[in-house]
Design a protein around this motif. Structure first.
Motif, short mmCIF file in Angstrom:
data_model
loop_
_atom_site.label_atom_id
_atom_site.label_comp_id
_atom_site.label_asym_id
_atom_site.label_seq_id
_atom_site.Cartn_x
_atom_site.Cartn_y
_atom_site.Cartn_z
N ASN A 6 37.00 37.29 45.10
CA ASN A 6 36.67 36.65 46.39
C ASN A 6 37.11 35.19 46.48
O ASN A 6 36.59 34.40 47.27
N THR A 7 38.10 34.81 45.67
CA THR A 7 38.68 33.46 45.71
C THR A 7 40.17 33.56 46.01
O THR A 7 40.86 34.41 45.43
N VAL A 8 40.66 32.70 46.90
CA VAL A 8 42.09 32.64 47.18
C VAL A 8 42.70 31.52 46.35
O VAL A 8 42.23 30.38 46.40
N TYR A 9 43.72 31.84 45.57
CA TYR A 9 44.44 30.85 44.78
C TYR A 9 45.79 30.61 45.45
O TYR A 9 46.60 31.54 45.60
N ARG A 221 39.02 22.99 31.76
CA ARG A 221 38.08 22.03 32.36
C ARG A 221 38.14 22.12 33.88
O ARG A 221 37.10 22.09 34.56
N SER A 222 39.34 22.24 34.43
CA SER A 222 39.48 22.38 35.88
C SER A 222 38.78 23.65 36.36
O SER A 222 38.17 23.66 37.44
N ALA A 223 38.88 24.71 35.58
CA ALA A 223 38.23 25.97 35.96
C ALA A 223 36.72 25.81 36.01
O ALA A 223 36.07 26.31 36.93
N PRO A 310 41.48 42.82 32.05
CA PRO A 310 40.76 44.02 31.61
C PRO A 310 39.45 44.27 32.34
O PRO A 310 39.00 45.43 32.41
N PHE A 311 38.83 43.24 32.88
CA PHE A 311 37.55 43.42 33.59
C PHE A 311 37.76 43.56 35.09
O PHE A 311 37.23 44.47 35.73
N VAL A 312 38.56 42.67 35.66
CA VAL A 312 38.80 42.70 37.10
C VAL A 312 39.65 43.89 37.49
O VAL A 312 39.58 44.38 38.61
N GLN A 313 40.48 44.38 36.53
CA GLN A 313 41.39 45.49 36.77
C GLN A 313 42.41 45.19 37.87
O GLN A 313 42.74 46.05 38.69
N PRO A 322 41.91 31.21 33.13
CA PRO A 322 40.75 30.34 32.92
C PRO A 322 39.82 30.30 34.13
O PRO A 322 38.59 30.27 33.98
N HIS A 323 40.39 30.32 35.31
CA HIS A 323 39.58 30.27 36.53
C HIS A 323 38.79 31.57 36.72
O HIS A 323 37.62 31.54 37.12
N LEU A 324 39.42 32.69 36.41
CA LEU A 324 38.70 33.96 36.51
C LEU A 324 37.58 34.03 35.49
O LEU A 324 36.47 34.49 35.80
N GLN A 325 37.84 33.56 34.27
CA GLN A 325 36.81 33.61 33.24
C GLN A 325 35.65 32.68 33.59
O GLN A 325 34.49 33.01 33.36
N ALA A 326 35.95 31.51 34.17
CA ALA A 326 34.88 30.60 34.59
C ALA A 326 34.04 31.25 35.69
O ALA A 326 32.81 31.11 35.70
N GLN A 327 34.69 31.95 36.60
CA GLN A 327 33.95 32.65 37.65
C GLN A 327 33.04 33.73 37.06
O GLN A 327 31.89 33.89 37.48
N LEU A 328 33.58 34.48 36.12
CA LEU A 328 32.78 35.55 35.51
C LEU A 328 31.59 34.97 34.74
O LEU A 328 30.49 35.53 34.77
N LEU A 329 31.79 33.83 34.06
CA LEU A 329 30.68 33.19 33.37
C LEU A 329 29.64 32.72 34.38
O LEU A 329 28.42 32.90 34.16
#
Length: 346
Positions: A6-9, A221-223, A310-313, A322-329
């Protein structure tokens, strides 16, 4: 331009983002590229010079959609939000988890991701170059990969403490770097690996790794900043004044596939040679200015490469991981996910 979680990059320089009714419209050189209803968005992340209309900023602020501005290199510049924000609740959850027992499971995920990805780098080297290696080199790498597999199984044990997991992470790093020289295929003897050295790096390979790790920690860090996490409060890395501990946590599972693999590619493909490094009077080794430009160009190209998350598929560029992993955390800390899913490279 890509929509994930749900984020636009927005990564295309010169792109323009506008509001049309209750819809975000993205244009490149005046041509419309995509339209996304605002109710489907949680955030907009813009890399480099991206035009964002005042009307869109106002609409996003009113709808609780964060706009995150990063420079061309992915370094955090600003986060634009309306008056109502959940960041304080997210950071409170982060602090509670860092000080409570639930932090063990987050540390376990970081360690498992890091060790699994280090093992994947070793297995990839065997697959790509095993037939050309000396039998002793091949055996050493196979043994290290087997040891990492054993450490990975140990890290999965339910009763492992944070200290035990930190010990497993350190042991895995020692095993991995003990065979790193077997992965280097340069004819230059000056590029041989003798062990990890930092602050300052004492040889060319360490200088290259340290430079790449610096680039990666900036991205992590930005993530953290982009999703509203406190980059200074980590789980695997202890708090220390001035240290972005959470960014270092996120970086751990990405070091081997992003930074280490790129370093090996630059050396093994002869894009960097011994002459691309200079030794300073104090013993430190640094990249020359021209070599630094070569590395930065290669880094930007590597960040564009896509892999299936592997998670978002969904396929995502390395630069967005890094941004996806920060979102998941962040989602885990908010209670939307039962656990933090590490990123496994394959």
């Amino acid at each position: 331009m890509k929509k994930l979680l749900n984020t636009v990059y927005v990564t295309t320089e010169g792109a323009a983002l506008k509001k049309d009714g209750e819809t975000l419209v993205a244009e490149i050189e005046g041509a419309e590229k995509t339209r996304i209803p605002l109710h489907m968005l949680g955030a907009v992340v813009a890399f480099g010079p991206i035009l964002i209309s005042p009307a869109l900023i106002g609409a996003c602020s009113g709808a609780g959609i964060a706009i995150v501005l990063l420079d061309r290199a992915g370094r955090f510049q600003a986060r634009v939000e309306g008056p109502v924000s959940g960041n304080v609740l997210l950071r409170r959850a982060q602090y509670r988890a860092a000080d409570g027992p639930e932090g063990v499971e987050i540390v376990r995920s970081f360690v498992m991701g890091k060790v699994a990805n280090q093992r994947a780098v070793l297995r990839r080297a065997l697959r790509d170059h095993g037939a050309e290696m000396a039998a002793s080199d091949r055996a050493a790498i196979e043994d290290a990969a087997a040891r990492l597999a054993a450490i990975l199984r140990r890290a999965q044990l339910a009763d492992a403490s944070i200290e035990a997991l930190r010990g497993s992470e350190g042991e895995a790093a020692n095993r991995y770097f003990a065979v790193f020289d077997h992965l280097i295929r340069s004819p230059d003897p000056e590029l041989a690996w003798t062990g990890r050295s930092r602050r300052p790096p004492l040889d060319p390979v360490n200088a290259l790794l340290s430079f790449l790790y610096t680039l990666l920690v900036h991205d992590c860090r930005s993530a953290c900043e982009g999703v509203g996490l406190d980059p200074a409060v980590g789980f695997l890395h202890r708090d220390r004044p001035g240290r972005p501990s959470l960014a270092l946590d996120l970086m751990e599972e990405l070091r081997a596939p992003l930074a280490d693999r790129l370093a090996l590619s630059l050396i093994n493909r002869r894009q960097l040679r011994a002459a691309d490094f200079r030794r300073m009077d104090g013993g430190a080794t640094l990249l020359t200015d021209e070599a630094r430009r070569t590395v930065l160009t290669a880094w930007q190209e590597r960040r564009k490469e896509e892999r299936l998350h592997p998670f978002v598929q969904e396929r995502a560029p390395f630069g967005l991981v890094p941004h996806l992993q920060a979102q998941l955390l962040a989602r885990h800390l908010r209670g939307d996910l039962d656990a933090y899913p590490p990123w496994f490279w394959s």
